[in-house]
Design a protein around this motif. Structure first.
Motif, PDB file in Angstrom:
ATOM      1  N   THR A 130     -83.172  36.314  57.574  1.00  0.00           N
ATOM      2  CA  THR A 130     -83.927  35.790  56.438  1.00  0.00           C
ATOM      3  C   THR A 130     -83.279  34.482  56.042  1.00  0.00           C
ATOM      4  N   ILE A 131     -84.053  33.395  56.051  1.00  0.00           N
ATOM      5  CA  ILE A 131     -83.453  32.109  55.711  1.00  0.00           C
ATOM      6  C   ILE A 131     -84.260  31.408  54.631  1.00  0.00           C
ATOM      7  N   ILE A 132     -83.567  30.620  53.835  1.00  0.00           N
ATOM      8  CA  ILE A 132     -84.241  29.867  52.774  1.00  0.00           C
ATOM      9  C   ILE A 132     -83.747  28.430  52.846  1.00  0.00           C
ATOM     10  N   GLY A 133     -84.624  27.505  52.463  1.00  0.00           N
ATOM     11  CA  GLY A 133     -84.181  26.111  52.424  1.00  0.00           C
ATOM     12  C   GLY A 133     -85.056  25.198  53.245  1.00  0.00           C
ATOM     13  N   CYS A 134     -84.417  24.181  53.854  1.00  0.00           N
ATOM     14  CA  CYS A 134     -85.181  23.112  54.507  1.00  0.00           C
ATOM     15  C   CYS A 134     -85.756  23.512  55.853  1.00  0.00           C
ATOM     16  N   LEU A 135     -85.102  24.449  56.555  1.00  0.00           N
ATOM     17  CA  LEU A 135     -85.590  24.782  57.897  1.00  0.00           C
ATOM     18  C   LEU A 135     -86.983  25.437  57.837  1.00  0.00           C
ATOM     19  N   PRO A 136     -87.152  26.511  57.048  1.00  0.00           N
ATOM     20  CA  PRO A 136     -88.512  27.042  56.918  1.00  0.00           C
ATOM     21  C   PRO A 136     -89.458  25.991  56.344  1.00  0.00           C
ATOM     22  N   GLY A 137     -88.902  25.142  55.484  1.00  0.00           N
ATOM     23  CA  GLY A 137     -89.710  24.078  54.892  1.00  0.00           C
ATOM     24  C   GLY A 137     -90.236  23.130  55.946  1.00  0.00           C
ATOM     25  N   LEU A 138     -89.375  22.797  56.889  1.00  0.00           N
ATOM     26  CA  LEU A 138     -89.776  21.900  57.985  1.00  0.00           C
ATOM     27  C   LEU A 138     -90.910  22.513  58.785  1.00  0.00           C
ATOM     28  N   ILE A 139     -90.807  23.836  59.007  1.00  0.00           N
ATOM     29  CA  ILE A 139     -91.810  24.509  59.834  1.00  0.00           C
ATOM     30  C   ILE A 139     -93.164  24.500  59.116  1.00  0.00           C
ATOM     31  N   LYS A 140     -93.168  24.807  57.816  1.00  0.00           N
ATOM     32  CA  LYS A 140     -94.445  25.021  57.146  1.00  0.00           C
ATOM     33  C   LYS A 140     -94.762  24.034  56.028  1.00  0.00           C
ATOM     34  N   SER A 141     -93.779  23.746  55.180  1.00  0.00           N
ATOM     35  CA  SER A 141     -94.118  23.197  53.868  1.00  0.00           C
ATOM     36  C   SER A 141     -94.663  21.779  53.886  1.00  0.00           C
ATOM     37  N   LYS A 142     -94.249  20.975  54.866  1.00  0.00           N
ATOM     38  CA  LYS A 142     -94.660  19.567  54.833  1.00  0.00           C
ATOM     39  C   LYS A 142     -96.177  19.435  54.975  1.00  0.00           C
ATOM     40  N   ASP A 143     -96.726  19.990  56.050  1.00  0.00           N
ATOM     41  CA  ASP A 143     -98.158  19.826  56.316  1.00  0.00           C
ATOM     42  C   ASP A 143     -98.921  21.144  56.151  1.00  0.00           C
ATOM     43  N   LEU A 144     -98.182  22.249  55.903  1.00  0.00           N
ATOM     44  CA  LEU A 144     -98.794  23.571  55.750  1.00  0.00           C
ATOM     45  C   LEU A 144     -99.711  23.936  56.927  1.00  0.00           C
ATOM     46  N   PHE A 145     -99.317  23.515  58.124  1.00  0.00           N
ATOM     47  CA  PHE A 145    -100.069  23.836  59.352  1.00  0.00           C
ATOM     48  C   PHE A 145    -101.505  23.298  59.343  1.00  0.00           C
ATOM     49  N   VAL A 146    -101.793  22.327  58.460  1.00  0.00           N
ATOM     50  CA  VAL A 146    -103.170  21.836  58.390  1.00  0.00           C
ATOM     51  C   VAL A 146    -103.534  21.086  59.668  1.00  0.00           C
ATOM     52  N   GLY A 147    -102.638  20.210  60.129  1.00  0.00           N
ATOM     53  CA  GLY A 147    -102.898  19.445  61.353  1.00  0.00           C
ATOM     54  C   GLY A 147    -103.122  20.375  62.536  1.00  0.00           C
ATOM     55  N   LYS A 148    -102.257  21.389  62.620  1.00  0.00           N
ATOM     56  CA  LYS A 148    -102.324  22.343  63.739  1.00  0.00           C
ATOM     57  C   LYS A 148    -103.658  23.112  63.700  1.00  0.00           C
ATOM     58  N   THR A 149    -104.064  23.536  62.511  1.00  0.00           N
ATOM     59  CA  THR A 149    -105.300  24.316  62.394  1.00  0.00           C
ATOM     60  C   THR A 149    -106.510  23.456  62.723  1.00  0.00           C
ATOM     61  N   ARG A 150    -106.485  22.199  62.261  1.00  0.00           N
ATOM     62  CA  ARG A 150    -107.611  21.295  62.580  1.00  0.00           C
ATOM     63  C   ARG A 150    -107.720  21.111  64.090  1.00  0.00           C
ATOM     64  N   LYS A 151    -106.555  21.029  64.730  1.00  0.00           N
ATOM     65  CA  LYS A 151    -106.533  20.846  66.181  1.00  0.00           C
ATOM     66  C   LYS A 151    -107.138  22.078  66.879  1.00  0.00           C
ATOM     67  N   THR A 152    -106.765  23.272  66.379  1.00  0.00           N
ATOM     68  CA  THR A 152    -107.311  24.517  66.932  1.00  0.00           C
ATOM     69  C   THR A 152    -108.843  24.520  66.853  1.00  0.00           C
ATOM     70  N   LEU A 153    -109.374  23.895  65.796  1.00  0.00           N
ATOM     71  CA  LEU A 153    -110.825  23.840  65.627  1.00  0.00           C
ATOM     72  C   LEU A 153    -111.425  22.643  66.364  1.00  0.00           C
ATOM     73  N   GLY A 154    -110.570  21.939  67.123  1.00  0.00           N
ATOM     74  CA  GLY A 154    -111.073  20.834  67.934  1.00  0.00           C
ATOM     75  C   GLY A 154    -111.338  19.569  67.137  1.00  0.00           C
ATOM     76  N   LEU A 155    -110.760  19.465  65.944  1.00  0.00           N
ATOM     77  CA  LEU A 155    -110.978  18.272  65.134  1.00  0.00           C
ATOM     78  C   LEU A 155    -109.802  17.329  65.361  1.00  0.00           C
ATOM     79  N   VAL A 156    -110.096  16.081  65.606  1.00  0.00           N
ATOM     80  CA  VAL A 156    -109.011  15.108  65.767  1.00  0.00           C
ATOM     81  C   VAL A 156    -108.426  14.942  64.377  1.00  0.00           C
ATOM     82  N   SER A 157    -107.123  15.159  64.265  1.00  0.00           N
ATOM     83  CA  SER A 157    -106.512  15.165  62.942  1.00  0.00           C
ATOM     84  C   SER A 157    -106.478  13.754  62.386  1.00  0.00           C
ATOM     85  N   SER A 158    -107.105  13.585  61.237  1.00  0.00           N
ATOM     86  CA  SER A 158    -106.969  12.290  60.552  1.00  0.00           C
ATOM     87  C   SER A 158    -105.779  12.422  59.640  1.00  0.00           C
ATOM     88  N   THR A 159    -104.829  11.542  59.777  1.00  0.00           N
ATOM     89  CA  THR A 159    -103.614  11.692  58.952  1.00  0.00           C
ATOM     90  C   THR A 159    -103.836  11.119  57.591  1.00  0.00           C
TER      91      THR A 159
END
Length: 365
Positions: A336-365
């Motif tokens: 169980t970890i807390i801090g910047c590492l889990p933050g890096l994985i999820k918190s910055k973009d909240l997987f939005v770019g990844k999910t858009r990609k899964t739906l075949g949408l070119v991610s607009s930043t």
């Protein structure tokens, strides 16, 4: 809008997907060129659910996290209505459609009362944001993942605001382990969030006008506004009088076999939060359910024997909860970890770019 009506697609197998959340959206998109796909959803858009709370403190974020179904379903039919019943081979909708199916995938998850149109949803985030900005103090009812993430977003973006969480359970984030709960509570306290456990607020007697809320133990909390972040009801009430009523368990979840087919049915599948799979209900697992059912639909459409179908194994308890923009708490199978590492994985973009990609949408930043 592709797909046409029932008349012109008779040669193609019809796959009807009920529910346009994570699981339903991904499955409909993957199947749209292989079958005659119909998506039934009360909203005209797909919402990336784990981005909702960021959108409340940063409304601009919501434009990328709300996607019209027709943007990723270029070769399917979308019916913007709620499913209200199922017969042996048809789904009936609130607007009077009856849609026949060869295969049915139920992905109605939890029942959210969100606006039908993307524009209204964007406006709702703007209003929530105004509410937060204009308040000096915010009360959050519920200390599950939504309540904790919202508190984290506000505490990090608006450190001068007083945030209070009232939670009826004995610890925050009860869906994960004690260690992760404790670390999260310490983090919240370090950000000056007040956490009141084993108390509740009577939601029916709340009025924001007077700015004072009384908890079940009689404690008074003054706050300029409040947000309710308690569990949402399962999206299964429409099945209770349907042909699948006997397939619901005592918690009103759909019972599925190892292939994610609804128990006793050869052509009806269920994916996402609505299933009785013993695992934490989370978006990334709903995606995994969708992947297994996509494989199985392809195999069944080819006439493959049942014993060759892909099986789903329940996931071990793993979760990441965002704590503001840079930090998070992660419960992994080994630590169980807390801090910047889990933050890096999820918190910055909240997987939005990844999910858009899964739906075949070119991610607009």
């Amino acid at each position: 809008m592709g797909g046409g009506d029932a008349g012109d697609a008779t040669s193609k197998t019809r796959v009807v997907v009920v529910g346009g959340g994570v699981a339903g959206a991904i499955l409909a998109r993957s199947m749209q060129f292989l079958a005659d796909v119909v998506l039934i959803d009360p909203k005209e858009y797909f919402e990336i659910p784990w981005a909702e709370l960021r959108s409340m403190v940063e409304p601009a974020f919501s434009d990328r996290s709300l996607v019209k179904h027709t943007d990723y379903l270029t070769n399917a039919r979308v019916i913007t209505s709620s499913a209200v019943n199922i017969t042996e081979n048809q789904v009936l909708t609130a607007d009077g459609n009856s849609v026949s199916f060869d295969y049915l995938v139920i992905a109605t998850g939890h029942a959210y009362s969100t606006p039908t149109s993307k524009q209204e949803r964007l406006e709702q985030f703007q209003q929530d944001n105004q509410k937060i900005k204009s308040s000096q103090s915010v009360l959050i009812v519920g200390g599950g993942p939504s309540g904790v993430e919202l508190a984290g977003e506000i505490a990090v973006d608006y450190p001068d605001k007083k945030v209070t969480i009232v939670h009826k359970g004995s610890r925050v984030l009860e869906f994960i382990g004690h260690k992760a709960s404790k670390k999260t509570l310490d983090w919240l306290i370090s950000k000056k969030v007040e956490v009141l456990l084993e108390q509740s607020v009577d939601l029916d007697s709340i009025s924001e006008g007077d700015g004072v809320y009384t908890t079940s133990t009689g404690q008074k909390i003054s706050a300029d506004c409040h947000f309710v972040c308690v569990g949402k009801p399962l999206g299964s009430s429409w099945l209770q009088d349907s042909a699948l009523r006997d397939c619901l368990n005592e918690n009103r979840r759909l019972m599925v076999d190892e292939y994610l087919r609804v128990k006793g049915r050869s052509n009806i599948f269920a994916i996402g939060d609505i299933t009785d799979i013993p695992e934490i209900k989370q978006g990334f697992l709903a995606e995994r359910h969708a992947t297994v059912v996509i494989k199985n639909l392809k195999l069944l459409m080819k006439g493959t024997k049942e014993n060759k179908l892909a099986k789903y194994k329940a996931a071990s308890p793993m979760a990441i909860v965002s704590l503001g923009r840079k930090e998070g708490v992660a419960q992994l199978p080994f630590a169980t970890i807390i801090g910047c590492l889990p933050g890096l994985i999820k918190s910055k973009d909240l997987f939005v770019g990844k999910t858009r990609k899964t739906l075949g949408l070119v991610s607009s930043t």
